[in-house]
Design an enzyme around this catalytic site. Structure first.
Site, PDB file in Angstrom:
ATOM      1  CG  ASP A 104       0.967  -1.695   5.412  1.00  0.00           C
ATOM      2  OD1 ASP A 104       1.148  -0.593   5.934  1.00  0.00           O
ATOM      3  OD2 ASP A 104       0.166  -2.543   5.858  1.00  0.00           O
ATOM      4  CG  ASP A 143       1.598   2.794   1.785  1.00  0.00           C
ATOM      5  OD1 ASP A 143       1.944   1.640   2.041  1.00  0.00           O
ATOM      6  OD2 ASP A 143       1.565   3.710   2.617  1.00  0.00           O
ATOM      7  CG  ASP A 197     -11.439  19.271   1.294  1.00  0.00           C
ATOM      8  OD1 ASP A 197     -11.695  18.938   0.119  1.00  0.00           O
ATOM      9  OD2 ASP A 197     -12.306  19.474   2.170  1.00  0.00           O
ATOM     10  CG  HIS A 249       0.664   6.658   8.322  1.00  0.00           C
ATOM     11  ND1 HIS A 249       1.890   6.264   7.820  1.00  0.00           N
ATOM     12  CD2 HIS A 249      -0.092   5.543   8.343  1.00  0.00           C
ATOM     13  CE1 HIS A 249       1.861   4.974   7.558  1.00  0.00           C
ATOM     14  NE2 HIS A 249       0.670   4.510   7.859  1.00  0.00           N
ATOM     15  CD  GLU A 271       4.831  -0.475   8.654  1.00  0.00           C
ATOM     16  OE1 GLU A 271       4.427   0.140   9.636  1.00  0.00           O
ATOM     17  OE2 GLU A 271       4.080  -1.220   7.978  1.00  0.00           O
ATOM     18  CG  ASP A 317      -9.116  16.988  -2.964  1.00  0.00           C
ATOM     19  OD1 ASP A 317      -8.141  17.671  -3.319  1.00  0.00           O
ATOM     20  OD2 ASP A 317     -10.187  17.492  -2.548  1.00  0.00           O
TER      21      ASP A 317
HETATM   22  C1  GLC Z   1       1.145  -0.428   8.724  1.00  0.00           C
HETATM   23  C2  GLC Z   1       0.591   0.938   8.421  1.00  0.00           C
HETATM   24  C3  GLC Z   1      -0.513   1.219   9.378  1.00  0.00           C
HETATM   25  C4  GLC Z   1      -1.592   0.183   9.173  1.00  0.00           C
HETATM   26  C5  GLC Z   1      -1.054  -1.234   9.306  1.00  0.00           C
HETATM   27  C6  GLC Z   1      -2.001  -2.243   8.746  1.00  0.00           C
HETATM   28  O1  GLC Z   1       1.732  -0.480   9.976  1.00  0.00           O
HETATM   29  O2  GLC Z   1       1.620   1.890   8.452  1.00  0.00           O
HETATM   30  O3  GLC Z   1      -1.022   2.514   9.228  1.00  0.00           O
HETATM   31  O4  GLC Z   1      -2.603   0.376  10.114  1.00  0.00           O
HETATM   32  O5  GLC Z   1       0.151  -1.397   8.596  1.00  0.00           O
HETATM   33  O6  GLC Z   1      -2.086  -2.133   7.362  1.00  0.00           O
END
Ligand code: GLC
Length: 559
Positions: A203, A98, A21, A331, A258, A29
């Site tokens: 995602d 992302d 930050d 995360h 993912e 940031d």
């Molecule tokens: C993916 C992300 C996660 C998010 C979910 C919905 O699993 O990594 O953090 O909550 O998608 O977008």
């Protein structure tokens, strides 16, 4: 031309809320990130994946995007982003964005238009269906469940219509059947690619295609009600090929998806080079080796054989056909040193370095989550109110609703919470762990920060960061670590994980003790003459073909 640079890459993931930050307003940031780029480069990373930086109302902390072409104010401006991109490229760090395109925020203008009028053309951007009437009550169109608990349908005002949301109710699923939606997405991807970014992390990509018409899921063994109708759907491969043709293939980029519990067959197809879909996907099978049935909050004693299967299967499937990824944290998961039944109190350094050795000597691109490189631990949360992740709260309420005592519920949540990896990075032992200059951060700092922080690790003779540096340097030096075929040994051994990597006449052997007990291991017959090229202890006990591995000891042998 596709150079496939990602095969030699090492990716560092930043969750921007909590990295650094710089303006002391409580939020991480972009300028904070810029101030730490040297630290990332010196580690040996060659790319950074940024969790969403886009404008978002943050119901799911960035994963609910309300404008895909704008940087959220709390992180900075588009000029800041352009500078970040230039500063990364100056240091030979690629930039991976992302892309959250299974759903948009319900504050996205498309969604607002869609619900403002039943005649809006944006209506068909989402999955909106009439509810079912039963005994005078209006019920959701199907029994599908959201990944974040509860029904996956939300009623639109007091109309009879519902929209689908496979995550929070503030994340409305897009209708990928509509070609206009796909064109919008391609436009967004190319907007970022034209700026010069080097790739995307998609995602929950394998939920883009759903089975129509919408119907109930009557199967008894679905991972989640409805999953058979929205995971690896019938048009998945076609949609990816279209994105590839109209976007990815026009640039020299890396695409990684993912996936949500993909079938083995689909997983293979997504990454097969000849398919022209994605370059790699994340496989998380090994991360389910200490929970029940893939449900993060339900602990079970660590099962090394399951870990091995989850770790080796994707390597075997991708070898020679496509590419793989190597992940210990992100995360969405707790810190790795707190998992796998590890005795973190006594062996944090050994476990952190052992896990890194086992994972990153595998076949695929290493992904390192911020803080993992110094062995940061789970946050010592005292109660649910300290947690920000909506999922922690949804699951808490759900379990409490079943009549479970609060202390027990909290124990479960603490086990699997995503919050652990989302607290601000502890850079040193100053106020707020050096994350900022004292403004209360958006999420509490781990109270353990005075003991475990980046500065302390760098000054220690047993620095996890320095070990990572060594490991990554070694991967770079020994090509076989990148290209070699993986062969597993002694699958049934419940303490030791062992494998070789082979590429023409070059061979490496990796073996590690996953337990806190010193354990003997007989090296395979072909590993007779060898040189130790990496060891997280000073010595390796040897007696002929036998080695004695101390608690969480890991070695890499060249033979
Ligand atoms: C993916 C992300 C996660 C998010 C979910 C919905 O699993 O990594 O953090 O909550 O998608 O977008």
């Amino acid at each position: 031309m596709k150079t496939r640079w990602y095969k030699n890459a090492v990716v560092y993931q930043i969750y921007p809320f909590s990295f650094m930050d710089s303006d002391n307003d409580g939020w991480g940031d972009i300028n904070g990130i810029i101030s730490k780029l040297d630290y990332i480069q010196e580690l040996g990373a060659t790319a950074i994946w940024f969790s969403p930086l886009y404008k978002s109302p943050d119901y799911d902390y960035g994963y609910d995007v309300s404008d895909y072409k704008a940087i959220d104010e709390k992180f900075g401006t588009m000029e800041d982003f352009d500078r970040l991109l230039a500063e990364c490229h100056k240091r030979d760090l690629k930039v991976i964005m992302d892309m959250v395109i299974n759903h948009t925020s319900t504050e996205h203008p498309w969604f607002k238009e869609a619900i403002a009028s039943p005649d809006s053309p944006y209506r068909d951007y989402y999955i909106i269906r009439k509810g079912r009437t039963k005994e005078g009550k209006i019920l959701p169109p199907s029994n599908w469940e959201s990944t974040f608990t509860g029904s996956a349908w939300e009623r639109i005002g007091d109309s009879e219509d519902f929209y689908l949301h496979l995550f929070c109710r503030e994340q409305a699923d897009l209708n990928w059947e509509n070609p206009k939606v796909r064109n919008e997405i391609i436009d967004i991807l190319n907007f970022w690619l034209d700026k010069g970014v080097d790739g995307f992390r998609f995602d929950v990509f394998n939920m883009f295609s759903k089975v129509y018409p919408i119907r109930d899921d009557d199967s008894k063994d679905s991972f989640q009600k409805g999953a058979p109708y929205y995971v690896d759907g019938p048009r998945m491969h076609e949609f990816l090929k279209e994105l590839n043709e109209k976007s990815f293939s026009l640039y020299d980029i890396f695409t990684v998806g993912e996936s949500f519990h993909p079938s083995a067959e689909d997983a293979r197809k997504y990454v097969r080079e000849s398919s022209g879909e994605l370059d790699a996907i994340f496989s998380f099978g090994h991360l389910d080796s200490d929970n029940i049935g893939g449900k993060k909050f339900f602990p079970k004693p660590f099962d090394l054989l399951q870990f091995k299967k989850g770790f080796f299967d994707p390597q075997r499937a991708a070898y020679g056909e496509g590419w793989n990824t190597l992940v210990l944290e992100n995360h969405d998961n707790p810190r790795c040193v707190n998992r796998f039944s590890i005795d973190v109190r006594n062996y944090r350094y050994e476990a952190a370095t052992m896990l890194a050795t086992v994972m990153y000597m595998g076949y695929g691109t290493p992904f390192i989550y911020m803080g993992q490189e110094v062995g940061l631990t789970n946050c010592d949360f005292k109660n649910i109110d300290e947690m920000k992740d909506p999922v922690s709260h949804f699951v808490y309420e759900l379990m409490e609703g079943y009549g479970m005592p609060k202390w027990l519920v909290f124990r479960f949540i603490r086990y699997g919470a995503r919050d652990h990896s989302r607290v601000p990075i502890a850079w040193d032992d100053s106020v707020n762990g050096g994350f900022n200059k004292g403004h209360t951060p958006w999420q509490c700092v781990n109270p353990l920060y005075t003991e475990i922080n980046v500065k302390k690790d760098l000054e220690s003779t047993r620095s996890v960061y320095r070990f990572y540096q060594k490991l990554l340097r070694m991967r770079k030096k020994h090509e076989v670590a990148v290209w070699g075929e993986t062969r597993e040994y002694d699958h049934e051994n419940r303490r030791i994980i062992a494998y070789s990597r082979t590429n023409r006449d070059k061979q490496l052997f990796v073996c590690a003790n996953f337990s806190k007990h010193t354990t003997s291991y007989k090296l395979p017959d072909d590993v007779k003459k060898y040189k130790i090229i990496l060891n997280n202890y000073e010595m390796l006990g040897r007696n002929g073909q036998k080695v004695r591995l101390r608690p969480y000891q890991a070695v890499v042998l060249r033979f």
